[in-house]
Design a protein around this motif. Structure first.
Motif, short mmCIF file in Angstrom:
data_model
loop_
_atom_site.label_atom_id
_atom_site.label_comp_id
_atom_site.label_asym_id
_atom_site.label_seq_id
_atom_site.Cartn_x
_atom_site.Cartn_y
_atom_site.Cartn_z
N ASN B 119 23.60 16.72 23.95
CA ASN B 119 22.58 17.55 23.88
C ASN B 119 22.08 18.10 25.22
O ASN B 119 21.64 19.31 25.11
CB ASN B 119 21.47 17.16 22.94
CG ASN B 119 20.28 18.12 22.51
OD1 ASN B 119 21.21 19.06 21.86
ND2 ASN B 119 19.04 17.81 22.53
N ARG B 120 22.13 17.26 26.14
CA ARG B 120 21.71 18.00 27.21
C ARG B 120 22.76 18.76 28.06
O ARG B 120 22.33 19.38 29.14
CB ARG B 120 21.34 16.78 28.26
CG ARG B 120 19.98 16.02 27.96
CD ARG B 120 19.61 14.95 29.23
NE ARG B 120 20.49 14.14 29.50
CZ ARG B 120 20.62 12.83 28.67
NH1 ARG B 120 19.78 12.70 28.16
NH2 ARG B 120 21.64 12.18 29.17
N GLY B 121 23.82 18.59 27.45
CA GLY B 121 25.08 19.43 28.22
C GLY B 121 25.36 18.67 29.29
O GLY B 121 25.79 19.48 30.27
N LEU B 172 29.62 16.28 14.38
CA LEU B 172 28.43 16.42 14.71
C LEU B 172 27.76 16.90 16.23
O LEU B 172 27.29 17.70 16.43
CB LEU B 172 27.66 15.01 14.60
CG LEU B 172 26.45 14.58 14.01
CD1 LEU B 172 26.49 13.42 13.32
CD2 LEU B 172 25.30 14.44 14.99
N VAL B 173 28.59 16.37 17.18
CA VAL B 173 28.29 16.88 18.38
C VAL B 173 28.79 18.30 18.67
O VAL B 173 28.16 18.96 19.63
CB VAL B 173 28.90 15.72 19.65
CG1 VAL B 173 28.31 14.44 19.57
CG2 VAL B 173 30.39 15.69 19.61
N ALA B 174 29.89 18.75 17.98
CA ALA B 174 30.08 20.04 18.21
C ALA B 174 29.05 21.17 17.85
O ALA B 174 29.02 21.89 18.27
CB ALA B 174 31.58 20.27 17.33
N GLN B 175 28.21 20.62 16.81
CA GLN B 175 26.87 21.42 16.52
C GLN B 175 25.95 21.42 17.65
O GLN B 175 25.01 22.41 17.51
CB GLN B 175 26.18 20.90 15.40
CG GLN B 175 27.06 20.74 13.97
CD GLN B 175 27.42 21.80 13.37
OE1 GLN B 175 26.83 22.93 13.39
NE2 GLN B 175 28.75 21.85 12.88
N LEU B 176 25.99 20.68 18.76
CA LEU B 176 25.16 20.74 19.71
C LEU B 176 25.20 21.90 20.65
O LEU B 176 26.40 21.97 21.05
CB LEU B 176 24.82 19.30 20.21
CG LEU B 176 24.41 18.13 19.23
CD1 LEU B 176 24.68 16.85 20.11
CD2 LEU B 176 23.14 18.51 18.70
N PRO B 177 24.28 22.69 21.04
CA PRO B 177 24.43 23.81 22.24
C PRO B 177 24.97 23.14 23.36
O PRO B 177 25.69 23.99 24.10
CB PRO B 177 23.18 24.31 22.28
CG PRO B 177 22.30 23.87 21.17
CD PRO B 177 22.87 22.61 20.60
#
Lengths: 349, 255, 73
Positions: B119-121, B172-177
């Motif tokens: 999520n923090r990228g 799920l993680v693919a949804q995170l910017p």
């Protein structure tokens, strides 16, 4: 300056490379100050608010494994969460600085000041045979100075160092003299993972050994290091011990209140002194043992149900009576009740 | 040309990359970990970044990954590899940082660290080996264990009513910017192995762009945990794992 | 005609998992009757049809196979 903010400023000035933390009362001002101050612009120091204390301490592990000066801070419940990582850091022999601005427990407890994490700090907290070097400041000035000292000790011994503060020192405003800005280190220690050097073996940061004999060797090496720490790094102060018949033992903010009680006792003609351990590990056991030989009794004063008293008793080894007086759950003892405890538990006892 | 003259240095077409050490892998026969290790090592080798790469090993079967990758590595506490990698990357932003984690490590005990690093990228590569079981501790149920799949802690098969559903953490993680490249691959056939390497190489190349987290799942077998021969396990994986965990890119950088 | 290839198998590191066997297009590999020092039947060449495609080496979890292929003439 406020204790927590002074400590945060000290971290920047000590040349810290990174801080990873998570807010918790009564120490949130540390990360708030750092975020406001934005040390990336001043020194290049990185500051990150992690998703949890567990993540924060593991970020510390990662950055410390790269040979960097890294720090985290929290308060009691958060420190409990960090204990997993502390054990790994101690096992992998990485340097880092932790600050515990202690509040009352157990559980969520209270946000008021306490010293009830003494055992956790000096006896382990995490799993396995390890020790943290534990510094106990009694003033905002000391908590600033211990940041610098803490980093030095952490790198000298490749070991986690904890500043065991409390809600009084963290929240208190006090005059403080800040040391000059230290440059961030450019050194790349040979044990740090900074990228494999050509012709050299890769560097592995780990606390795992598969063979028990190998793990025993690690433990023996750690123990040898701790003996060195005990030999070299004990710090304490004594007050009025020259002619004393009785002795107070207290650390951190509680030592300041106890000092007041000592002055009141002296006015009443009671010859009492005070020893204030500044390092809780290594503990000034020899100094206490020596002092105990000419004392009629010793009273430890702590904001807990009796923790340091066990180490004092071990040091004294029966040579003179040792009792404990404490207020806990966030209650701060008054000098009057400390004096009363001395009279009842030691002099009258 | 006789056979003896074929085995000459100029005819060499494939050998173990030097980014992998010569140690004998401790993995069970036929386990996908070894191949996944080698593909990551080859990607590092081909990009010429061995001296600029720092890896993070997990807890689980691949806890000793640092014996096999000839790069600087750190061993993380169970589930904490993404936090450890964050710490490394924040102080050494020019280095290539990867984590190598199994399903228990990444999708159970370390879910928070996984989600928040993504999520923090964080500019790291997360390699996720999903074999639907806890191999090292002896075949217990994993977050990714399929419905009805037997394990030592779901001996009658995973009952999703009481044991929860298999977790598609990669979707799920693919949804995170914060994620930049998310893909699911396997290493059980030559074609799939080649695709996995391509994905890993791409992910490491993307890391230089500072665009966010790259996440490469490798659906793998666990012959010992599944109690099958390696060949059977690969077939079982195709028939059972792939329908629930379909292979292919899940999130690709916008052109 | 396909170019000729050859493989060298590090039999001591081979764990006999057989994954390479089905990857080979020409059935060049089979498991030995003998075992190595770890007790594994190991992969070995059983014919000379190798074309050096490296499929076996690529799927080998233990990186035990080195592959050669003659140059184009």
């Amino acid at each position: 300056m406020k204790g927590n903010e002074a400590l945060a400023e000290a971290a920047i000035r000590a040349g810290a490379d990174a801080y990873f933390g998570y807010p918790i009362t009564p120490q949130s001002e540390v990360i708030e100050y750092l975020m406001r101050e934005n040390p990336a612009d001043r020194t290049g120091m990185q500051v990150l608010q992690a998703e949890s204390e567990i993540a924060a301490i593991n970020m510390v592990y990662g950055a410390a494994g790269c040979g960097k000066r890294v720090m985290t801070s929290s308060s009691s419940p958060g420190i409990s969460l960090k204990m997993e990582g502390v054990s790994y850091i101690a096992g992998a022999e990485l340097p880092c600085l932790l600050v515990n601005v202690v509040r009352g427990g157990p559980g969520l407890g209270t946000i008021q000041p306490s010293q009830s994490d003494y055992f956790q700090a000096v006896k382990g907290g995490g799993h396995g045979d390890y020790k943290m070097i534990v510094l106990a400041p009694a003033t905002v000035q000391e908590s600033v100075d211990y940041v610098k000292l803490g980093f030095e000790l952490a790198f000298k011994y490749r070991n986690p160092v904890m500043i065991l503060s409390d809600g009084i020192i963290g929240q208190m405003m006090e005059k403080v003299e800040l040391f000059e800005q230290q440059p961030r280190s450019k050194e790349e220690p040979e044990w740090a993972t900074v990228g494999k050097k050509e012709g050299k073996d890769s560097v592995i940061v780990t606390s795992l050994q598969l063979q028990s004999e190998e793990q025993e060797k690690v433990n023996l090496r750690l123990q040898a290091k701790y003996r060195e720490v005990e030999k070299n790094e004990v710090m304490y102060e004594t007050y009025n011990c020259e002619d004393a018949e009785y002795l107070f033992a207290a650390f951190g903010s509680c030592a300041r209140i106890t000092r007041k009680a000592m002055e009141m006792a002296r006015k009443k003609g009671i010859k009492v002194g005070l020893i204030r351990p500044q390092t809780l590990y290594p503990f000034p056991a020899d100094a206490i043992s020596e002092l105990s030989e000419r004392m009629k009794g010793i009273l430890t004063v702590e904001m807990n149900a009796g923790q340091m008293v066990e180490d004092v008793r071990l040091a004294v080894n029966g040579k003179t009576p040792v009792e404990h007086f404490g207020r806990f759950g966030g209650v701060i003892p008054s000098p009057e009740e400390i004096l009363e405890a001395l009279e009842q538990k030691i002099i009258g006892g | 040309m006789s056979e003896n003259t074929i085995k000459t240095p100029e005819n060499l077409v494939y050998e173990k990359t030097s980014v992998m050490t010569d140690r004998v892998l401790h993995y069970c026969p036929g386990c996908g970990h070894g191949t996944a290790h080698r593909m990551l090592a080859e990607a590092i080798d081909e990009l010429g970044i061995q001296g600029d790469t720092i890896g993070v090993a997990p807890v689980g079967c691949s806890v000793l990954a640092y014996y096999y990758f000839d790069v600087d590595m750190q061993e993380a506490a169970h589930g904490r590899a993404p936090a450890v990698a964050t710490g490394i990357k924040r102080v050494l932003p020019e280095k290539y940082v990867f984590t190598y984690q199994g399903d228990g490590d990444l999708a159970a005990i370390g879910t928070a660290e996984t989600i928040h690093a993504c999520n923090r990228g964080e500019n790291i590569l997360v390699v996720f080996i999903n074999n639907g079981i806890y191999g090292m501790t002896g075949g217990q149920m994993a977050p990714t264990t399929l419905e009805g799949m037997k394990s030592s802690t779901s001996p009658r098969g995973r009952d999703v009513k009481t044991m929860g559903n298999p977790l598609k953490i990669t979707e799920l993680v693919a949804q995170l910017p914060g994620t930049y490249f998310v893909t699911r691959q396997s290493v059980h056939t030559p074609a799939n192995v080649r695709k996995t390497k391509k994905a890993l190489k791409k992910a490491l190349e993307y890391q230089k762009l500072n665009k966010g987290t790259c996440f490469v799942e490798v659906v793998a077998n666990c012959p010992s945990g599944w109690k099958m021969t390696p060949v059977q396990s690969n077939k079982w994986m195709e028939e059972n794992m792939f329908p629930y965990y379909p292979l292919g890119d899940i999130k690709v950088p916008e052109k | 005609m396909a170019r000729k290839g050859d493989v060298v198998i590090n039999i001591e590191k081979c764990k006999g998992c057989e994954v390479c066997l089905s990857a080979c297009p020409n059935d060049v590999l089979a498991l030995s009757k003998e075992v190595n020092s770890k007790g594994y039947h190991y992969a070995m060449k059983v014919n000379s049809e190798c074309i050096g495609c490296a499929n076996c080496a690529i799927v080998c979890p233990d990186a035990v196979i080195t592959v050669y292929r003659e140059k184009r003439k």
